[in-house]
Design an enzyme around this catalytic site. Structure first.
Site, PDB file in Angstrom:
ATOM      1  N   ASN A 143      75.052  20.991   6.581  1.00  0.00           N
ATOM      2  CA  ASN A 143      74.098  20.693   7.532  1.00  0.00           C
ATOM      3  C   ASN A 143      73.721  19.250   7.503  1.00  0.00           C
ATOM      4  O   ASN A 143      74.630  18.716   8.112  1.00  0.00           O
ATOM      5  CB  ASN A 143      72.818  21.587   7.133  1.00  0.00           C
ATOM      6  N   ASP A 174      68.639  26.029   9.257  1.00  0.00           N
ATOM      7  CA  ASP A 174      69.086  26.418  10.376  1.00  0.00           C
ATOM      8  C   ASP A 174      68.584  27.901  10.938  1.00  0.00           C
ATOM      9  O   ASP A 174      68.687  28.325  11.731  1.00  0.00           O
ATOM     10  CB  ASP A 174      70.668  26.698  10.372  1.00  0.00           C
ATOM     11  N   SER A 204      75.424  26.000  15.494  1.00  0.00           N
ATOM     12  CA  SER A 204      75.916  25.380  16.820  1.00  0.00           C
ATOM     13  C   SER A 204      77.397  24.910  16.786  1.00  0.00           C
ATOM     14  O   SER A 204      77.902  24.625  17.812  1.00  0.00           O
ATOM     15  CB  SER A 204      75.117  24.345  17.107  1.00  0.00           C
ATOM     16  N   THR A 251      77.990  17.314  10.172  1.00  0.00           N
ATOM     17  CA  THR A 251      78.935  18.293   9.982  1.00  0.00           C
ATOM     18  C   THR A 251      80.462  17.584  10.204  1.00  0.00           C
ATOM     19  O   THR A 251      80.469  16.566  10.138  1.00  0.00           O
ATOM     20  CB  THR A 251      78.784  19.420  11.217  1.00  0.00           C
TER      21      THR A 251
HETATM   22  N1  GLY Z   1      73.992  23.114  10.613  1.00  0.00           N
HETATM   23  C1  GLY Z   1      74.541  22.933  11.861  1.00  0.00           C
HETATM   24  C2  GLY Z   1      75.086  24.198  12.662  1.00  0.00           C
HETATM   25  O1  GLY Z   1      75.377  25.054  11.954  1.00  0.00           O
HETATM   26  O2  GLY Z   1      74.895  24.258  13.701  1.00  0.00           O
END
Ligand code: GLY
Length: 563
Positions: A392, A414, A444, A372
């Protein structure tokens, strides 16, 4: 004898020199007025130039976002999504959710075979893994609400960067080379990324430049309608995916009330659901608050123990309760209630680890991607912007839209493909995070702003999948409890626990043997050997004299630029 004295003198000087280096306070870039910290120098400079032209933090957000989509294709994006938390100079705060969402024809069991088992790679690799992108809608929404300079001036530097190219760094060449086989596997044409990369190569992206021109000229419609939309839908369909024009036309970024809470005399504002960052950060900091950290050394056995036990309990709640609040009822107030948190921590003992098998969610999710990206901005007017955005995993689904030159996310992973089955990074989910048409998958991401006495103190965030929350947490504590400067804080070794798997992940060579042995004797399992870096934190600290200090993570090519 003389030789011996000389030898002792050299040893003495060398050891003093070592101590001096060790104790020297690391300081990041200091700027008087404004700063952008991001994963790449080029993007930070484009954002900072916009500020220097008189643009505000929101103008710089738009410019930096598009620049990262060009210069940092592993995570910077127009084919992904993210979250922004902001604080205006008058103290008003808010947040924007431009998270991807599931296609209209998505369904709960779309990643299961006829026996109900999760089909390997279907939610991570290729067209089926793609969620409806939110980034362009997000940038345009930010511009419409707060932008001040003409929109085309914010996009043009990225068009030039894509067309004229930029220099590939060593880390970037390695990253691209590692992904080449998967680009080949997923796409039905040879993408421009499929070659042997080396540091110093120039990467030019003409098709991406043309896509950005359409966004420059038509705003949101330049992506969600017209040629870009046709290219995206046609290619995803060619590869067997389910994204339609209707999906794109219906996408909207959503302004949401962020999570705001106090930690001692600090006010912390972070992202709300579908990002779990704000809730988990609040839970963990409130679990730690009753303890006197001034008596506990930074990164000592006790410190790691305390944070680990708080993290364990919070991630167990995450797995059970959290999902898209537009679809599921989440007891947010109860989860962040002091009494509830104290009760959760009542089983904590300094004498031994609480096994995760004995910790379930309270009564009332392996690993996500490191790929990210986060950027922090403070402008010369005092506005602050904290943005985390992603595809992601690295390069998302690896699908590069033919003719349009950008990668599509694999954010569908996710979601919880099947309750109780960990996603690719080991996070568990429940019904709350199951797939439904147009639902947003749990994240997250934790873009965060810290205030002290009503004044802006810190803008912080990071990539790192499930480790995002705990990296932001540690940086907040480094600054507020251990009085570190921003760069000093960002450079500290980090650790992470997420309930399951029941291990403490540690950055290699960051922790003493004694600390690790002590933790093991208390029943903690340490995972260090093959552990990767944890997060790439890009943050800004407002110093007592009003200057800004950047913290640009040396784990990547991250850079602060300001004036
Ligand atoms: N794809 C990582 C998150 O959104 O936590």
């Amino acid at each position: 004898m003389k030789k011996l004295i000389l030898l002792f003198t050299v040893i003495f000087l060398l050891s003093n020199c070592k101590t001096a280096t060790k104790n020297k306070k690391v300081t990041g870039l200091i700027a008087e007025k404004a700063m952008v910290v991001s994963a790449r120098k080029e993007a930070s400079k484009i954002g900072s130039d916009i500020l220097q032209k008189g643009g505000n933090a929101y103008d710089a957000m738009v410019a930096t976002h598009f620049a990262l989509a060009v210069v940092y294709p592993v995570a910077g994006n127009i084919g992904g999504g993210g979250f922004m938390v902001y604080r205006n100079n008058d103290g008003t705060k808010g947040s924007l959710d431009f998270r991807e969402k599931a296609p209209i024809t998505a369904h709960r069991d779309m990643y299961l075979d006829s026996l109900g088992n999760v089909i390997k790679n279907k939610s991570t690799l290729g067209a089926h893994a793609v969620g409806i992108p939110g980034s362009v809608a997000g940038a345009v929404e930010v511009y419409n609400k707060f932008g001040s300079l003409p929109f085309n001036e914010l996009v043009q530097p990225s068009i030039d960067l894509a067309r004229n190219g930029f220099i590939v760094t060593k880390k970037q060449a390695n990253s691209l080379n590692n992904a080449t086989k998967r680009f080949e596997k997923v796409n039905n044409f040879k993408t421009l990324f499929q070659k042997e990369w080396k540091e110093g190569d120039v990467l030019k992206q003409e098709e991406l430049a043309q896509t950005l021109e359409r966004i420059r000229d038509f705003g949101k419609n330049g992506f969600y309608k017209g040629k870009t939309a046709d290219l995206l839908v046609n290619y995803v369909t060619e590869l067997g995916g389910i994204i339609s024009h209707k999906d794109l036309e219906k996408y909207k970024a959503i302004w949401r009330k962020p999570i705001t809470f106090n930690y001692k005399d600090y006010t912390i504002t972070s992202m709300t659901l579908p990002a779990s960052g704000g809730i988990c950060l609040a839970q963990i900091l409130k679990s730690v608050e009753p303890f006197n950290l001034s008596e506990i050394n930074h990164n000592s056995t006790k410190y790691i123990q305390l944070l680990t036990e708080a993290e364990r309990r919070s991630y167990a709640d995450r797995a059970n309760f959290l999902g898209d609040i537009d679809f599921v009822k989440v007891p947010m107030d109860s989860l962040t209630n002091k009494n509830y948190i104290n009760k959760r921590m009542s089983s904590f003992s300094w004498k031994k680890a609480t096994p995760s098998s004995e910790v379930s969610h309270g009564k009332i999710l392996g690993y996500e991607s490191n790929e990210t990206t986060h950027y922090s901005i403070v402008d010369q007017f005092g506005n602050a912007v904290s943005v985390t955005t992603t595809l992601n995993t690295g390069y998302g689904s690896k699908v590069l839209v033919k003719g349009a030159g950008f990668f599509l996310n694999n954010e569908m992973d996710d979601f919880s493909s099947k309750p109780g089955v960990p996603n690719v990074y080991g996070l568990l989910g429940s019904e709350a995070n199951s797939i439904a048409p147009e639902k947003r998958m749990l994240s997250s991401m934790t873009p965060t702003i810290v205030e002290q006495n009503g004044k802006l103190k810190m803008v912080v965030g990071t990539p790192g999948g499930s480790t995002i929350i705990t990296s932001v947490l540690q940086n907040i504590l480094n600054v507020t409890e251990y009085n570190m400067g921003m760069q000093e804080s960002v450079n500290q070794p980090r650790f992470h626990h997420q309930w399951l798997p029941d291990i403490i992940r540690m950055e290699p060579n960051g922790f003493t043997k004694e600390t690790k042995t002590n933790l093991e004797s208390l029943g903690y399992k340490i995972y260090e050997k093959n552990s990767l870096i944890i997060g790439k934190v890009d943050a800004i600290l407002v110093l007592p004299n009003g200057q800004l200090e950047g913290g640009a993570d040396p784990r990547g090519d991250d850079t602060a630029v300001g004036f």
